[in-house]
Scaffold this motif. Structure first.
Motif, PDB file in Angstrom:
ATOM      1  N   SER A 225       2.251   2.517  -3.273  1.00 36.37           N
ATOM      2  CA  SER A 225       1.240   2.985  -4.228  1.00 36.37           C
ATOM      3  C   SER A 225       1.146   4.502  -4.268  1.00 36.37           C
ATOM      4  O   SER A 225       0.517   5.053  -5.182  1.00 36.37           O
TER       5      SER A 225
ATOM      6  N   THR B 268      -4.602  -1.110  -6.845  1.00 35.43           N
ATOM      7  CA  THR B 268      -3.568  -1.299  -5.820  1.00 35.43           C
ATOM      8  C   THR B 268      -4.100  -2.098  -4.640  1.00 35.43           C
ATOM      9  O   THR B 268      -3.425  -2.989  -4.118  1.00 35.43           O
ATOM     10  N   SER B 269      -5.313  -1.789  -4.207  1.00 33.38           N
ATOM     11  CA  SER B 269      -5.908  -2.513  -3.078  1.00 33.38           C
ATOM     12  C   SER B 269      -6.090  -3.989  -3.413  1.00 33.38           C
ATOM     13  O   SER B 269      -5.807  -4.863  -2.586  1.00 33.38           O
TER      14      SER B 269
ATOM     15  N   PHE C 114       0.825  -1.206   0.000  1.00 35.44           N
ATOM     16  CA  PHE C 114       0.000   0.000   0.000  1.00 35.44           C
ATOM     17  C   PHE C 114       0.866   1.265   0.000  1.00 35.44           C
ATOM     18  O   PHE C 114       0.527   2.261  -0.652  1.00 35.44           O
TER      19      PHE C 114
END
Length: 391
Positions: free
Chosen positions: A215, A312-313, A212
């Motif tokens: 990102s 991204t998640s 995370f």
């Protein structure tokens, strides 16, 4: 190179001033680890409750007192409080039924004679509903003692049957009951994948939040495009790859620093030692490189910052869960090999090696997996049609 360093430094200062980056990259993971520590931190602090054992043994059996003495001797062991109550069979069973004691041992009549003759003999154990870890330890010890008695009897009878002198039978029985030289001590390699529950939780969460954290470079590019900053940068005599590389370098630095801080603080909270600092630092740098490489792929397929956040998640959760960020994951067949190529799983494996005493020479496989993952993602980003900031 000057342009790359200038853009990187400027963007890094901007990110450091951004409180949302600091909160998400450090404070949120630290708060989560603190909660985990409160919930699971005491899991390893096992307390063994005192246990009372009622033993019924024939008064004329000269071997039964040996068993009683062994159980009494457990009271001298650390963290174990054992009280022995000698009674008859009916009394022993009644004490368990009434809840006065969690465990009763009933030694049958003729126990010693049968044991010496090598005949099967059973010591009955009566367990109550409240029997806990202490009772299980007593039962394990009693079972081991009975196994030794049986082994010694069989050895003695076999030795006498083969004509061994009675004076030599004793050492043979002692060797059989003590286990003998069952193994040789040799130099071995450092253990791997041996993280404790707390250390595995810390390492897994650090690997998950690393994905995370890196990102921010992708979202930074897309936000710059949406605000017009990227267009102004591209109007300057700066190659396009320098802009992307600067964002990637910022993501790499943030990811490596945040992961190092999380491992240090998490190790303190969970009393986990990850071993050699240089080896751990190398693993963190390789993990940050692997995580950043995924962002090169995301930046080419995402058109907006919202799309980048969603992709991204998804990627972070898939790699994190598949790599064992929350719980150990095992698979068989071809899927097992795929899971081994996960950079989060490789980070946990490498930290397991270092925590077991391994150094730089022992983490070659995890490092190769993470760097190989980075190369594959970079190559894939060159093959995927560009829908992102460079379009």
């Amino acid at each position: 190179m000057r342009q790359l360093l200038a853009l990187t430094g400027s963007d890094l200062l901007q990110r450091m001033r951004d409180k949302s980056v600091l909160i998400f990259a450090l404070l949120v993971p630290l708060a989560l680890m603190t909660v985990f520590n409160l919930v699971f931190g005491a899991a390893d602090d096992l307390e063994i409750d005192p246990v009372t054992v009622a033993i019924s043994a024939p008064a004329d059996d000269d071997l039964a007192p040996m068993l009683t003495g062994v159980v009494r001797s457990l009271d001298d062991a650390d963290e174990l409080d054992v009280t022995v109550v000698e009674t008859d069979e009916a009394g022993a069973r009644r004490q368990v039924e009434d809840g006065d004691t969690p465990l009763a041992l009933v030694v049958p009549v003729g126990f010693g004679e049968a044991a010496r003759a090598g005949e099967p003999v059973t010591v009955e154990a009566v367990r109550g509903d409240e029997a806990g870890l202490g009772a299980e330890i007593v039962l394990s010890v009693v079972d081991g003692v009975l196994d030794q008695v049986a082994s010694g009897t069989v050895t003695a009878r076999a030795a006498l049957a083969e004509g061994v002198a009675p004076a030599d039978v004793g050492p043979l029985v002692e060797q059989a009951t003590s286990g003998g030289p069952a193994y040789d001590v040799e130099s071995g390699q450092a253990s791997d994948e041996q993280l404790s529950a707390g250390a595995a939780l810390v390492a897994g969460q650090a690997g998950l939040f690393l994905l995370f954290t890196v990102s921010f470079g992708v979202t930074g590019l897309l936000v710059d495009r949406e605000s017009g900053t990227l267009a102004r940068l591209r109007s300057m005599p700066i190659p396009g790859w320098v802009i992307v590389a600067a964002k990637a370098l910022v993501s790499f630095v943030l990811g490596a620093v945040a992961t190092g801080v999380l491992l240090a603080v998490g190790g303190y909270l969970f009393d986990a030692d990850f071993g050699s600092v240089p080896a751990v630092a190398l693993l963190v740098l390789c993990a940050a490189a692997a995580g950043t490489s995924v962002m090169f792929l995301v930046v080419r397929v995402a058109s907006t910052s919202e799309q980048a956040g969603i992709v991204t998640s998804i990627v972070a959760l898939v790699l994190g869960i598949g790599g064992g960020a929350f719980f150990p994951v095992s698979a068989a067949g071809a899927l097992s090999g795929v899971l081994d190529l996960n950079p989060v799983a490789a980070l946990l494996r490498g930290l397991g090696t270092t925590s077991g005493g391994g150094g730089l020479a022992d983490i070659g496989i995890p490092v190769a997996i993470m760097l190989g993952f980075a190369v594959v993602m970079l190559l894939a980003s060159r093959l995927v049609p560009d829908r992102g900031v460079l379009s």
